[in-house]
Design a protein around this motif. Structure first.
Motif, PDB file in Angstrom:
ATOM      1  N   ARG B 264     -18.026 -17.263   8.679  1.00  0.00           N
ATOM      2  CA  ARG B 264     -17.911 -16.951   7.255  1.00  0.00           C
ATOM      3  C   ARG B 264     -16.501 -17.266   6.765  1.00  0.00           C
ATOM      4  O   ARG B 264     -15.525 -17.160   7.510  1.00  0.00           O
ATOM      5  N   HIS B 265     -16.463 -17.624   5.475  1.00  0.00           N
ATOM      6  CA  HIS B 265     -15.175 -17.909   4.834  1.00  0.00           C
ATOM      7  C   HIS B 265     -15.180 -17.246   3.464  1.00  0.00           C
ATOM      8  O   HIS B 265     -16.191 -17.307   2.748  1.00  0.00           O
ATOM      9  N   VAL B 266     -14.077 -16.625   3.084  1.00  0.00           N
ATOM     10  CA  VAL B 266     -13.993 -16.031   1.745  1.00  0.00           C
ATOM     11  C   VAL B 266     -12.585 -16.235   1.178  1.00  0.00           C
ATOM     12  O   VAL B 266     -11.587 -16.103   1.888  1.00  0.00           O
ATOM     13  N   ASP B 267     -12.536 -16.627  -0.098  1.00  0.00           N
ATOM     14  CA  ASP B 267     -11.267 -16.728  -0.837  1.00  0.00           C
ATOM     15  C   ASP B 267     -11.231 -15.559  -1.806  1.00  0.00           C
ATOM     16  O   ASP B 267     -12.230 -15.280  -2.475  1.00  0.00           O
ATOM     17  N   PHE B 268     -10.109 -14.895  -1.904  1.00  0.00           N
ATOM     18  CA  PHE B 268     -10.049 -13.738  -2.799  1.00  0.00           C
ATOM     19  C   PHE B 268      -8.618 -13.430  -3.227  1.00  0.00           C
ATOM     20  O   PHE B 268      -7.655 -13.925  -2.629  1.00  0.00           O
ATOM     21  N   THR B 269      -8.532 -12.631  -4.280  1.00  0.00           N
ATOM     22  CA  THR B 269      -7.222 -12.119  -4.709  1.00  0.00           C
ATOM     23  C   THR B 269      -7.281 -10.595  -4.688  1.00  0.00           C
ATOM     24  O   THR B 269      -8.347 -10.007  -4.903  1.00  0.00           O
ATOM     25  N   VAL B 270      -6.164  -9.981  -4.396  1.00  0.00           N
ATOM     26  CA  VAL B 270      -6.078  -8.516  -4.488  1.00  0.00           C
ATOM     27  C   VAL B 270      -5.014  -8.162  -5.512  1.00  0.00           C
ATOM     28  O   VAL B 270      -4.015  -8.858  -5.654  1.00  0.00           O
ATOM     29  N   ASP B 271      -5.268  -7.069  -6.206  1.00  0.00           N
ATOM     30  CA  ASP B 271      -4.367  -6.638  -7.260  1.00  0.00           C
ATOM     31  C   ASP B 271      -3.821  -5.254  -6.915  1.00  0.00           C
ATOM     32  O   ASP B 271      -4.590  -4.310  -6.720  1.00  0.00           O
ATOM     33  N   ASP B 272      -2.523  -5.150  -6.814  1.00  0.00           N
ATOM     34  CA  ASP B 272      -1.846  -3.864  -6.621  1.00  0.00           C
ATOM     35  C   ASP B 272      -2.277  -3.132  -5.353  1.00  0.00           C
ATOM     36  O   ASP B 272      -2.775  -2.006  -5.386  1.00  0.00           O
ATOM     37  N   LEU B 273      -2.050  -3.765  -4.241  1.00  0.00           N
ATOM     38  CA  LEU B 273      -2.284  -3.114  -2.945  1.00  0.00           C
ATOM     39  C   LEU B 273      -1.019  -2.333  -2.577  1.00  0.00           C
ATOM     40  O   LEU B 273       0.053  -2.923  -2.496  1.00  0.00           O
ATOM     41  N   PRO B 274      -1.112  -1.019  -2.374  1.00  0.00           N
ATOM     42  CA  PRO B 274       0.116  -0.258  -2.082  1.00  0.00           C
ATOM     43  C   PRO B 274       0.410  -0.182  -0.581  1.00  0.00           C
ATOM     44  O   PRO B 274      -0.472   0.126   0.213  1.00  0.00           O
ATOM     45  N   LEU B 275       1.644  -0.482  -0.205  1.00  0.00           N
ATOM     46  CA  LEU B 275       2.066  -0.381   1.197  1.00  0.00           C
ATOM     47  C   LEU B 275       3.278   0.543   1.278  1.00  0.00           C
ATOM     48  O   LEU B 275       4.223   0.378   0.505  1.00  0.00           O
ATOM     49  N   GLU B 276       3.254   1.475   2.208  1.00  0.00           N
ATOM     50  CA  GLU B 276       4.408   2.355   2.387  1.00  0.00           C
ATOM     51  C   GLU B 276       5.631   1.524   2.785  1.00  0.00           C
ATOM     52  O   GLU B 276       5.545   0.739   3.729  1.00  0.00           O
ATOM     53  N   SER B 277       6.741   1.701   2.094  1.00  0.00           N
ATOM     54  CA  SER B 277       7.906   0.882   2.428  1.00  0.00           C
ATOM     55  C   SER B 277       9.000   1.730   3.072  1.00  0.00           C
ATOM     56  O   SER B 277      10.176   1.400   2.996  1.00  0.00           O
ATOM     57  N   SER B 278       8.605   2.838   3.674  1.00  0.00           N
ATOM     58  CA  SER B 278       9.551   3.612   4.478  1.00  0.00           C
ATOM     59  C   SER B 278       8.961   3.688   5.889  1.00  0.00           C
ATOM     60  O   SER B 278       7.750   3.880   6.050  1.00  0.00           O
ATOM     61  N   THR B 279       9.801   3.478   6.882  1.00  0.00           N
ATOM     62  CA  THR B 279       9.325   3.453   8.267  1.00  0.00           C
ATOM     63  C   THR B 279       8.605   4.746   8.608  1.00  0.00           C
ATOM     64  O   THR B 279       7.541   4.737   9.222  1.00  0.00           O
ATOM     65  N   GLU B 280       9.192   5.845   8.187  1.00  0.00           N
ATOM     66  CA  GLU B 280       8.620   7.141   8.548  1.00  0.00           C
ATOM     67  C   GLU B 280       7.252   7.328   7.914  1.00  0.00           C
ATOM     68  O   GLU B 280       6.283   7.684   8.573  1.00  0.00           O
ATOM     69  N   ARG B 281       7.149   7.064   6.632  1.00  0.00           N
ATOM     70  CA  ARG B 281       5.869   7.261   5.923  1.00  0.00           C
ATOM     71  C   ARG B 281       4.814   6.241   6.353  1.00  0.00           C
ATOM     72  O   ARG B 281       3.623   6.494   6.264  1.00  0.00           O
ATOM     73  N   GLY B 282       5.286   5.076   6.795  1.00  0.00           N
ATOM     74  CA  GLY B 282       4.352   4.031   7.207  1.00  0.00           C
ATOM     75  C   GLY B 282       3.762   4.273   8.582  1.00  0.00           C
ATOM     76  O   GLY B 282       2.802   3.623   8.982  1.00  0.00           O
ATOM     77  N   ASN B 283       4.328   5.240   9.315  1.00  0.00           N
ATOM     78  CA  ASN B 283       3.788   5.576  10.632  1.00  0.00           C
ATOM     79  C   ASN B 283       2.614   6.536  10.447  1.00  0.00           C
ATOM     80  O   ASN B 283       2.795   7.717  10.190  1.00  0.00           O
ATOM     81  N   LEU B 284       1.408   6.014  10.586  1.00  0.00           N
ATOM     82  CA  LEU B 284       0.214   6.820  10.301  1.00  0.00           C
ATOM     83  C   LEU B 284      -0.463   7.313  11.579  1.00  0.00           C
ATOM     84  O   LEU B 284      -1.662   7.574  11.592  1.00  0.00           O
ATOM     85  N   ASP B 285       0.300   7.432  12.652  1.00  0.00           N
ATOM     86  CA  ASP B 285      -0.254   7.910  13.928  1.00  0.00           C
ATOM     87  C   ASP B 285      -0.583   9.398  13.800  1.00  0.00           C
ATOM     88  O   ASP B 285       0.316  10.240  13.781  1.00  0.00           O
ATOM     89  N   THR B 286      -1.865   9.715  13.739  1.00  0.00           N
ATOM     90  CA  THR B 286      -2.249  11.110  13.487  1.00  0.00           C
ATOM     91  C   THR B 286      -1.988  12.020  14.686  1.00  0.00           C
ATOM     92  O   THR B 286      -2.028  13.236  14.551  1.00  0.00           O
ATOM     93  N   ALA B 287      -1.707  11.436  15.848  1.00  0.00           N
ATOM     94  CA  ALA B 287      -1.366  12.276  16.998  1.00  0.00           C
ATOM     95  C   ALA B 287       0.074  12.769  16.896  1.00  0.00           C
ATOM     96  O   ALA B 287       0.435  13.776  17.497  1.00  0.00           O
TER      97      ALA B 287
END
Lengths: 87, 437
Positions: B264-287
């Motif tokens: 399969r192949h798909v072309d797409f655009t995404v609008d306003d995808l939010p990414l955490e830009s702090s190392t601490e907040r971007g660590n989503l390890d629930t353990a």
């Protein structure tokens, strides 16, 4: 599947205890939650294209699903292809 | 050996690579004529640098944001709105929406290369957290710690200063999304969330629970628009026959299936995808932490974000960004792959025994990065324990009010409840079997 002696019913007790523990723990700690960006982001996609070729037949398997089914496990990464040069 | 003849003309100064006359190339120039290079290398050398959208506010560079009517610096956000209000003359005015100001909502289909807004550029390596301003009112030095605050008051003449200059240390984002949910509302939502989870909550947590201690924090995010193509390949199975065989008392179901190679192949655009830009907040390890709680209250209505102005942060805490665009590129690719896989799922519905994707690939044609502060009400509780324990959060989205939290559990209570229910079920089963036999 069915066992006429019904002894398998004895496993309901431990299973119920484990299930309740798991469910309540999740309800309190919400470790399974995260932002569902796959569905909550505005995505404009062109029609999906692709190909399907029959390559094999399976006879008499007991497995109900394909081995390694990941069609809904969007976040499970698989081997990354290096793109063929478009030119 | 004869002595050199001093009367002759001096020798020409040495030239060539490494000599004092070897003039270094001008900054940004390439030492070799790109035309002589192979095409792919030449294209890379001649490709334009990532384009920056300049979102800096020249008019606020001295740190003072003055009321356009009376000139006072006593400016706050009007609670529950995107308005700024002068506390001196009550004049109100709107922040400028970045979406229209910098055309961020358009042209997704034409995105090419990496476009980085000026507030999302790399953080200077020597960036200091402390910034000093010289008060134009009285000459005093006012220091702001950008790790957790963006405004401060002159201790002598009471002018309010804000960090509005972007380039200084990379701490200042392009845009800010002001709080809409007021503190009382956030407190009520947190109380409601915890009230549903009291029975098995840690005793200490319940004793110390004071939602009034919630704090408003602006957290740093990169808001990314992107244009990408994704290819995936794998195998899918379609059931052709199902039958049951009996072996003694045992019945077994068997399946026949056709196996397909699926691409399969798909072309797409995404609008306003939010990414955490702090190392601490971007660590989503629930353990290890409960940052997934803060991640869960995404998304925000980032279309309504306004141009950076520190006055919106008056009275709120903030966290500083420490991740640059390069660091976040792998995360973007990862999320684009997941989005594409979700899009593709609809096209493989005929494979009723499922699909196993074995290979995937993403090509990001273009991306646009904007650094933004997003508003979150955070209630935190430090649970003591091994390795420093666990910091639990209950977070409220400062715009939508979506609430999510982690409540520490009293383990023995939960175990006791589970065992009690398990014993009850087991007793019921034994009674049933005794009657049945």
């Amino acid at each position: 599947m069915s066992d006429d002696s019904g002894l398998w019913l004895l496993s309901l007790g431990p299973a119920g205890a484990a299930g309740l523990y798991w469910a309540l723990y999740r309800f309190y700690r919400n470790t399974d939650k995260s932002h569902a960006f796959e569905h909550e982001t505005a995505v404009e996609a062109k029609p999906v294209t692709g190909s399907d070729h029959k390559i094999n037949e399976i006879k008499g398997t007991q497995q109900t699903r394909i081995n390694g089914d990941n069609v809904r496990a969007y976040r499970k990464r698989v081997r990354r292809l290096r793109r063929r040069d478009p030119g | 050996m004869s002595r050199p003849d001093n009367s002759s003309a001096p020798e020409a100064a040495p030239t060539g690579p490494g000599s004092p006359r070897d003039v270094p190339p001008a900054p940004g120039s390439f030492p070799i004529d790109p035309e002589t290079l192979p095409d792919p290398i030449r294209d890379e050398v001649l490709a334009p640098d990532p384009i920056a959208i300049n979102t800096s506010a020249e008019e606020l560079k001295d740190g003072l944001n003055r009321c356009p009517k009376c000139g006072s610096t006593e400016i706050r956000q009007k609670p529950g709105s995107d308005l700024l209000v002068c506390l001196y003359c009550r004049n109100e005015w709107h922040g400028q929406r970045v979406e229209e100001e910098f055309g961020l909502g358009t042209g997704l289909d034409d995105l090419e290369g990496t476009i980085i807004a000026s507030g999302a550029q790399n953080i200077a390596a020597d960036a200091a957290s402390l910034m000093s301003f010289k008060c134009t009112g009285c000459g005093a030095e006012v220091t702001i710690n950008t790790d957790n605050a963006m405004t401060a008051r002159c201790h002598w003449c009471r002018h309010v200063f804000g960090v509005n200059e972007q380039v200084a240390n990379g701490a200042v984002p392009d845009a800010v999304l002001p709080f809409h949910i007021k503190k009382d509302d956030a407190v009520a939502r947190i109380r409601q969330f915890v009230d549903k989870r009291r029975m098995f909550a840690l005793k200490e947590f319940k004793d110390e629970f004071t939602p009034e201690n919630v704090i408003g924090v602006y957290l740093p995010y990169m808001i990314v628009d992107g244009k990408a193509s994704v290819d995936v390949a794998g195998q899918g199975e379609i059931e052709t026959r199902r039958y049951t065989r009996q072996n003694g008392k045992q019945k077994t179901t068997y399946y026949d299936a056709d196996v397909y190679q699926v691409e399969r192949h798909v072309d797409f655009t995404v609008d306003d995808l939010p990414l955490e830009s702090s190392t601490e907040r971007g660590n989503l390890d629930t353990a290890a932490n409960t940052n997934n709680i803060i991640n869960t209250i995404l998304p925000f209505d980032t279309k309504n974000a306004v141009k950076w102005n520190a006055s919106f942060l008056s009275g709120f805490s903030s966290e500083k960004r420490d991740r640059d665009v390069d660091h976040l590129h792998p995360r973007l690719e990862d999320q684009l792959l997941s989005i594409a896989r979700a899009q593709i799922e609809k096209s493989v519905g005929r494979y009723d025994r499922g699909v196993r994707w074995d290979e995937e690939d993403v090509q990001v044609h273009g991306s646009r990065w904007v650094s933004m502060y997003l508003p979150v009400w955070l209630y935190s509780y430090q649970q003591p324990g091994r390795n420093g324990g666990m910091l639990h959060y209950i977070a409220v989205n400062g715009r939508t009010g979506e609430t999510m939290g982690s409540v520490p559990v009293q383990q023995w209570k939960l175990l006791l409840a589970a065992l009690t229910v398990g014993t009850f079920i087991e007793g019921f089963v034994i009674t049933f079997l005794a009657f049945a036999s």
